[in-house]
Design an enzyme around this catalytic site. Structure first.
Site, PDB file in Angstrom:
ATOM      1  N   TYR A 126     -18.859 -12.662 -42.394  1.00  0.00           N
ATOM      2  CA  TYR A 126     -19.651 -13.743 -41.805  1.00  0.00           C
ATOM      3  C   TYR A 126     -20.491 -13.222 -40.646  1.00  0.00           C
ATOM      4  CZ  TYR A 126     -20.647 -18.122 -39.294  1.00  0.00           C
ATOM      5  OH  TYR A 126     -21.262 -19.162 -38.642  1.00  0.00           O
ATOM      6  N   ALA A 143     -21.479 -10.204 -40.104  1.00  0.00           N
ATOM      7  CA  ALA A 143     -22.524  -9.315 -40.611  1.00  0.00           C
ATOM      8  C   ALA A 143     -23.719 -10.104 -41.123  1.00  0.00           C
ATOM      9  CB  ALA A 143     -21.961  -8.432 -41.725  1.00  0.00           C
ATOM     10  N   SER A 144     -23.445 -11.211 -41.811  1.00  0.00           N
ATOM     11  CA  SER A 144     -24.550 -12.026 -42.344  1.00  0.00           C
ATOM     12  C   SER A 144     -25.353 -12.681 -41.222  1.00  0.00           C
ATOM     13  CB  SER A 144     -24.002 -13.093 -43.300  1.00  0.00           C
ATOM     14  OG  SER A 144     -23.266 -14.094 -42.620  1.00  0.00           O
ATOM     15  N   LYS A 145     -24.672 -13.083 -40.166  1.00  0.00           N
ATOM     16  CA  LYS A 145     -25.365 -13.711 -39.038  1.00  0.00           C
ATOM     17  C   LYS A 145     -26.092 -12.675 -38.179  1.00  0.00           C
ATOM     18  CE  LYS A 145     -24.308 -18.023 -39.780  1.00  0.00           C
ATOM     19  NZ  LYS A 145     -25.348 -19.033 -40.079  1.00  0.00           N
TER      20      LYS A 145
END
Length: 254
Positions: A158, A160-162
């Site tokens: 999560y 990393a995606s943000k």
């Protein structure tokens, strides 16, 4: 009678909002309409979208779409622009969260996270770059998270995606500056959405108290994030681009 000066007004602007059927996205969509914008709301749940649009008093329209389907985004944006005209703003509030330690994380889990949280935003922005789809002087706001700034166990995928949103926004901001299009991210702390309230209610009292006490100004409301987005969409922030605005009640300053 002359209208009072309001640099935060969104009058005359058309704003696209993803994740508009619940939580932060819903609040952003409704509050943008209250500031005068015409809002194009995207979400997966048509019933909840209809409820949100009903609060926009004629200034909102909705499209039910699952952003995990990346292949259809180009046609979706083309349809929206053809129907409602060029856009002036975009808020990417769609997002999912999966808590899992690295050793137990499955490829399909972090792939789904990246598709919705990051890749769909990238695909939408890519299709908004043209002069026929996005007006000069427009603004793009992507909802990131303080998890992209600080470490929390179990949230590596999560986070990393943000974090990817923050990194991409800086480059996008440089590439779009020639058309005066601004690109920024907003990183919320813990916001009292219905989903978060449910999670807090399921916690042990000690854990819940520890979570709440971590925020010097208390937990946030969805309006705290929608207000930040309105600022970044409005002419009041005309000289702000490539930035990450942390809205967390003081959590990350400790």
């Amino acid at each position: 009678m002359e209208q009072p000066f309001n640099p935060f007004s969104l009058e005359g602007k058309t704003i696209l909002v993803t994740g508009a059927s619940s939580g932060i996205g819903r609040q952003c969509a409704i509050d943008c309409s209250k500031m005068g914008a015409k809002v194009v709301a995207i979400g997966r749940n048509q019933e909840r979208l209809d409820s949100a649009v009903a609060e926009m008093e004629g200034k909102g329209v909705s499209y039910s779409y699952d952003l995990a389907n990346l292949d259809g985004i180009k046609d979706l944006i083309a349809t929206i622009v053809e129907t409602h005209g060029k856009l002036d703003g975009f808020i990417h509030a769609a997002g999912i969260e999966i808590t899992s330690p690295v050793k137990l994380s499955k490829p399909e889990e972090y792939e789904s996270l990246f598709k919705v949280n990051y890749m769909s935003a990238f695909e939408i922005v890519k299709n908004l770059c043209g002069i026929k789809t996005f007006n000069k002087g427009g603004s793009i706001v992507m909802i990131s998270s303080i998890s992209g700034v600080i470490a929390r166990k179990g949230l590596s995928a999560y986070a990393a995606s943000k974090g990817a949103l923050m990194s991409a926004a800086r480059v996008m901001a440089l590439e779009m500056a020639s058309r005066e299009i601004r690109v920024n991210t907003v990183s919320p702390g813990t916001i009292l959405t219905p989903m978060m309230q449910k999670a807090l209610d399921a916690m042990k009292e000690e854990d819940r108290q520890k979570r709440v006490e971590g925020f010097p100004l208390g937990l946030g409301q969805t309006t705290d994030i929608s207000n930040a987005c309105i600022y970044l969409l409005s002419d009041a922030s005309r000289w702000v681009t490539g930035q990450n605005l942390v809205v967390d009640g003081g959590y990350t300053i400790q």
